[in-house]
Design an enzyme around this catalytic site. Sequence first.
Site, PDB file in Angstrom:
ATOM      1  N   SER A 277       0.845  -1.194   0.000  1.00 49.42           N
ATOM      2  CA  SER A 277       0.000   0.000   0.000  1.00 49.42           C
ATOM      3  C   SER A 277       0.881   1.245   0.000  1.00 49.42           C
ATOM      4  O   SER A 277       1.952   1.251   0.615  1.00 49.42           O
ATOM      5  CB  SER A 277      -0.907   0.007   1.238  1.00 49.42           C
ATOM      6  OG  SER A 277      -1.474   1.286   1.462  1.00 49.42           O
ATOM      7  N   LYS A 283       0.003  -3.307   5.198  1.00 51.00           N
ATOM      8  CA  LYS A 283      -0.959  -4.008   4.343  1.00 51.00           C
ATOM      9  C   LYS A 283      -0.293  -4.893   3.312  1.00 51.00           C
ATOM     10  O   LYS A 283       0.791  -4.590   2.800  1.00 51.00           O
ATOM     11  CB  LYS A 283      -1.869  -3.003   3.628  1.00 51.00           C
ATOM     12  CG  LYS A 283      -2.864  -2.318   4.542  1.00 51.00           C
ATOM     13  CD  LYS A 283      -4.013  -1.714   3.743  1.00 51.00           C
ATOM     14  CE  LYS A 283      -4.918  -2.795   3.189  1.00 51.00           C
ATOM     15  NZ  LYS A 283      -6.026  -2.213   2.406  1.00 51.00           N
ATOM     16  N   ASN A 285      -2.135  -6.474   0.179  1.00 51.10           N
ATOM     17  CA  ASN A 285      -3.396  -6.623  -0.530  1.00 51.10           C
ATOM     18  C   ASN A 285      -3.376  -7.808  -1.499  1.00 51.10           C
ATOM     19  O   ASN A 285      -2.328  -8.110  -2.091  1.00 51.10           O
ATOM     20  CB  ASN A 285      -3.703  -5.343  -1.312  1.00 51.10           C
ATOM     21  CG  ASN A 285      -3.858  -4.142  -0.408  1.00 51.10           C
ATOM     22  OD1 ASN A 285      -4.557  -4.208   0.595  1.00 51.10           O
ATOM     23  ND2 ASN A 285      -3.189  -3.047  -0.747  1.00 51.10           N
ATOM     24  N   ARG A 316     -24.466  -8.134 -46.159  1.00 49.59           N
ATOM     25  CA  ARG A 316     -23.306  -7.523 -45.488  1.00 49.59           C
ATOM     26  C   ARG A 316     -23.828  -6.402 -44.603  1.00 49.59           C
ATOM     27  O   ARG A 316     -24.667  -5.610 -45.031  1.00 49.59           O
ATOM     28  CB  ARG A 316     -22.307  -6.958 -46.512  1.00 49.59           C
ATOM     29  CG  ARG A 316     -21.697  -7.981 -47.488  1.00 49.59           C
ATOM     30  CD  ARG A 316     -20.429  -8.614 -46.947  1.00 49.59           C
ATOM     31  NE  ARG A 316     -19.486  -7.604 -46.508  1.00 49.59           N
ATOM     32  CZ  ARG A 316     -18.786  -6.814 -47.326  1.00 49.59           C
ATOM     33  NH1 ARG A 316     -18.933  -6.925 -48.642  1.00 49.59           N
ATOM     34  NH2 ARG A 316     -17.955  -5.925 -46.840  1.00 49.59           N
TER      35      ARG A 316
END
Length: 446
Positions: A277, A283, A285, A316
């Site tokens: 982080s 942290k 993550n 087409r």
Amino acid sequence: MRPSSSPSDGLLSGLSGNPDVDGELDDPALLRALLDAEAALARAGADAGVLPARAADAIVARCHAERYDPAALGRAADAAGNPVVPLVRELTAAVPGPARGWVHHGATSQDIMDTALSLVVVRALGPVLRHLDEAVAAAARLADTHRDTVLVGRTLGQQAAPTTFGLTAAGWLTGLTQARDRLRQAGDGQPAQLGGAVGTLAALGPAGPEIAARFAVRLGLPAPALPWHTRRQPRLDLAAALGGLLTATGKVALDVGLLARTEIGEVAEGGTGRGGSSAMPHKRNPVDSILIGAAARRGPGLVATLYAAAVQEHERAAGGWHAEWEPLRDLLHLAGGAGGRCARLLAGLRVDPGRMRANLDATGGRVLAEAVAARLAPAVGRDVAHDLVARAAAAPAFRAALLADPEIRAHLSGTEIDEALDPYRWLGSAGVFVDRALAAARAAQA
């Protein structure tokens, strides 16, 4: 088309893709596929005796992507609505005079574009499928290793009843295996396209069907029974399969992200130096889970675009096939990233059986309420058993409440209550299902 030379060159696109897949999706790769289609068209015409062999040789000799500038072709495409027209113009100018009249002979722009995108799909799916094979193998190892590792099953966001982490991984394994097999089948079904102006191949005369068949063989693509200019089922099959891949990998990512939450902590992503982080040093993550989940959320809109574009008019379409190009490449880009990240995620996943057992025990046995009620039901009936156990579950201490309830103790001994509160006795057929998933995955790989 993407402004960068590669979908993985951008500041953000590297977070959703994978280099070995993106290398088959960038503008030079598409240009190579367009020129491969033009070269195969010339060779097929010569094989059928419609084009002079020397003219085909001259055309093929100029079908090398480094001779042309994708950015310039992209700018020039605005005048005609597709990049094939300016490419054919430049290719024709590069070919010696006598052969110029044979460039792009009998084809229309959509033939070359559709065929080139089929080539791009096949080439990009090679590494996508390799990543899925790795993810399948990693999921199988987790299912086998943790066949009997107890885990609390959660339904509607709440703890429900015991299961095993092996069965959770077996579910991932089955989803990934099915997604891989569907994608392989869809990739094998991406055909060549050669129909000429309105799907009759009139410009090629009676040799048209033969040239179309030889064209497909030259490219290693399936030869359709007839042109599919406004019948887009091959692309729909591919879109659905790519969406299925994103869903299968997204399921893995969602589960891992939830199980890795601080309050749960039953698994964690591996990988050194990942998940930091910018503000909070502590942290870590679940980055791969996050990015796979982001790709899974983008997929449905792209699949929907391809389905919306598939309802096309007459022989087409005016815009329908044009609308496919970028969503198709975007889906392949996302599939490459999701498949590669899922393989890495599963291969490095850290599993904490001790935390799994602690979380299962956290409610004091309440997750085994169904098991207690099942033992009690033959004596008092299902509804009464449910209500008696629910009353005990509302007490501060579940086991103590069960032992203290005379209506329950009239039918269950202390030993029988303790047996009912043993999670290993309430795993049902979890082990059987894990074994089936592993056997099916092995059979699919064989």
